[in-house]
Design a protein around this motif. Structure first.
Motif, PDB file in Angstrom:
ATOM      1  N   LYS A   1      -7.663 -15.963 -10.753  1.00 54.12           N
ATOM      2  CA  LYS A   1      -6.888 -16.964 -10.935  1.00 54.12           C
ATOM      3  C   LYS A   1      -7.346 -18.063  -9.728  1.00 54.12           C
ATOM      4  O   LYS A   1      -7.079 -17.593  -8.130  1.00 54.12           O
TER       5      LYS A   1
ATOM      6  N   ASN B   1     -11.267 -17.147 -20.367  1.00 58.04           N
ATOM      7  CA  ASN B   1     -11.719 -16.951 -19.373  1.00 58.04           C
ATOM      8  C   ASN B   1     -13.143 -18.634 -19.403  1.00 58.04           C
ATOM      9  O   ASN B   1     -13.176 -19.733 -18.567  1.00 58.04           O
TER      10      ASN B   1
ATOM     11  N   LYS C   1     -10.472 -21.929 -19.775  1.00 54.01           N
ATOM     12  CA  LYS C   1      -9.593 -21.782 -18.769  1.00 54.01           C
ATOM     13  C   LYS C   1     -10.048 -22.169 -17.829  1.00 54.01           C
ATOM     14  O   LYS C   1     -10.080 -23.682 -17.011  1.00 54.01           O
TER      15      LYS C   1
END
Length: 592
Positions: A5, A111, A114
């Protein structure tokens, strides 16, 4: 470095040296990132701040190394470098975009979304970022979401016609035909005469039920080229849909008289004939196609498969269908698909022995065709034909010593023939062959448990069943078998009941219901057991000696000895090995 993150607001500190050549390097590598810039647009104030905090030379070198690793196929190393680049320059939309692309390639959709979303937020005017998001959602089959992102890409670049066309197709797939119609109409006005665009527009008109408009477009095309069979086929289908049978028939006649073959057109014609109950013409046309050397064998198989889906053909024209299948096989003797098709025809007609013979005849002359062997073994397993499973699975296990299915079925037949040591040997081979893959391991453990139980080793049997359920707790077959053996042994009956009830929540059939009734019987709940057996026997004419025997014991337990005797006598006639039932019958008779 793994994907982790990243806090978007975090500024990288500690890198204070400003290289005066950083801009030259930035310009020289910008072309490497397709559709995006390496840096990000900043105001004078932001640039002054960035110069104090970001080492662009280090960032550019790191980013370029990431591109290099990606091009070499080293995706893990590429992600590491792009993450390093983001640590150096948290405002790098390009690095986020590249990580998103790689994550999508790896099917890591979480991901991919993201990092792709970050790239879009940093540079919402970059159409490639929007298209990347659309591609991710298409990969997930989330076409509504994909459409939203393509709309944004088109807003950024209204001249991107390939994306507009793709958007039109997605609108068609998501039921937004009106939007699709507008896009394809615009294209048709701009590029008149383009058949691909015209076809798209015709299809959307048909979806909207605008048959007259679709007809007008097709007639216009046919006036330019009256030999366009594809357009004629669509027009014939329109006439068929709108009830204009004579017009449809005339057009189909013209199409079928041509010396050209088109699978889609033949399927359309077949549907027309079936809709109008013209089965003689349908079978005649199919026969012509089977005999046409220009038609690919796979197309012929596809057409016959479609015929088998029609219940009228199977019920009323079964023999004609068999002849078509045999003609297909005769003309394609070495094609395994043709042999399986003939067997499937017999299967549809309920002729199991003819089905098995079609498959056995083929494998006896074509031992190398594993696909047909597999179909044969699966059919024999459905019939629970232990003798023929023993023969054919045994042979297939030798011919195809790296295929697990023949060995598993051969082991099953050995168990049924009480050749337990040989069965264990086959299962050991399967374990090695499949490297303990879970999908096979559950089956192996279940069969090993069966062997242990039949050998009288109850402790080992329960251990095997427990192992199998640990891997796959929802396996109905294992739950049923385990519950049944516990009931037979009269142990752990509470667990047995839980197991069979769980089994029945997953799947319900006569065998599982019989186990449930037997568990209830063993627990002394005779009335409940009787109700379960009544459900079974209401389902049809039961010809299973085991079920008849169980029902007899349950009937005796509820005080109906007369019915129990009838059930046991029937079971004895079906299976003469159950001689112990003679004594049960005698006791019941004396009791009355």
């Amino acid at each position: 470095m793994n994907l982790k993150k990243q806090q978007e607001e975090m500024a990288v500190s500690g890198i204070q040296v400003v290289n005066k050549f950083k801009r030259a390097l930035y310009i020289s590598i910008a072309f490497i990132a397709v559709g995006c810039s390496v840096g990000t647009k900043v105001s004078d104030t932001d640039e002054q701040k960035a110069q104090r905090e970001i080492d662009y030379t280090l960032y550019d070198l790191t980013y370029v190394e990431g591109i290099k690793q990606k091009m070499l196929g080293n995706l893990g190393e590429a992600i590491d470098k792009f993450e390093d680049a983001i640590e150096i320059n948290p405002n790098s939309d390009a690095a986020n975009y590249q990580i998103s692309l790689i994550a999508a390639m790896r099917r890591d959709e979480e991901n991919a979304i993201k990092y792709g979303s970050r790239a879009v937020r940093m540079d919402p005017q970059n159409q490639w970022y929007h298209m990347n998001m659309a591609n991710i959602y298409i990969q997930q089959s989330k076409l509504d979401s994909a459409a939203v992102w393509i709309e944004k890409a088109v807003q950024v670049d209204p001249y991107n016609e390939s994306e507009k066309y793709r958007l039109g197709n997605i609108y068609m797939q998501t039921g937004q035909e009106e939007k699709a119609e507008k896009i394809f109409t615009d294209f048709n006005n701009k590029y008149p005469g383009n058949e691909q665009i015209i076809m798209a527009l015709i299809n959307v008109k048909l979806e909207l039920g605008k048959y007259e408009e679709a007809e007008a477009l097709i007639i216009d095309e046919l006036e330019k080229n009256d030999e366009n069979l594809r357009m004629k086929g669509i027009l014939a289908k329109i006439y068929s849909e709108t009830g204009e049978k004579e017009k449809a028939e005339r057009l189909y006649g013209e199409i079928m008289s041509e010396d050209e073959y088109d699978l889609a057109l033949d399927f359309s014609y077949m549907e027309f004939l079936m809709k109008n109950n013209e089965y003689e013409k349908l079978l005649q046309r199919t026969d012509e196609i089977i005999k046409n050397e220009k038609t690919a064998t796979q197309d012929k198989i596809g057409l016959v498969a479609r015929l088998m889906e029609d219940s009228v053909v199977v019920k009323n024209y079964g023999e004609e269908l068999v002849k078509i299948g045999q003609e297909l096989q005769e003309r394609n003797k070495d094609n395994p698909g043709a042999a399986v098709m003939v067997a499937e025809i017999y299967r549809k007609m309920g002729k199991k022995e003819e089905e098995i013979k079609a498959l056995t005849d083929y494998v006896e002359n074509h031992e190398e065709q594993y696909y047909v062997w597999e179909q044969l073994l699966l059919r024999l397993n459905e019939l629970n034909d232990v003798e023929r499973i023993y023969t054919y699975a045994g042979k297939a296990a030798t011919l195809f010593n790296r295929a697990p299915l023949p060995k598993i079925l051969y082991a099953y037949s050995l168990i049924e023939k009480e050749k337990y040591n040989e069965a264990e040997g086959e299962l050991r081979k399967v374990r090695i062959l499949v490297n303990n893959e879970e999908q096979y391991l559950v089956q192996i453990l279940s069969m090993e448990g069966e062997i242990a139980y039949r050998k009288g080793n109850i402790k080992e049997a329960t251990k095997k069943f427990d192992e199998a359920l640990k891997i796959e707790p929802e396996n109905a077959l294992v739950l049923n078998n385990y519950a049944y053996y516990l009931a037979v042994e009269n142990i752990r009956l509470g667990e047995a009941e839980d197991m069979i009830e769980k089994c029945l929540r997953i799947e319900e059939n006569i065998t599982y219901l019989d186990t449930y009734a037997w568990v209830l019987y063993k627990r002394g709940r005779y009335k409940e057991a009787e109700k379960v057996m009544q459900r079974i026997f209401r389902s049809g004419n039961i010809r299973d000696a085991e079920l008849l025997e169980h029902y007899g014991y349950i009937k005796k337990a509820v005080g109906d000895c007369e019915e129990a005797v009838i059930l046991w006598q029937t079971a004895l006639r079906m299976d003469q090995t159950k001689k112990y039932l003679i004594e049960e019958i005698r006791k019941c008779v004396e009791r009355n």
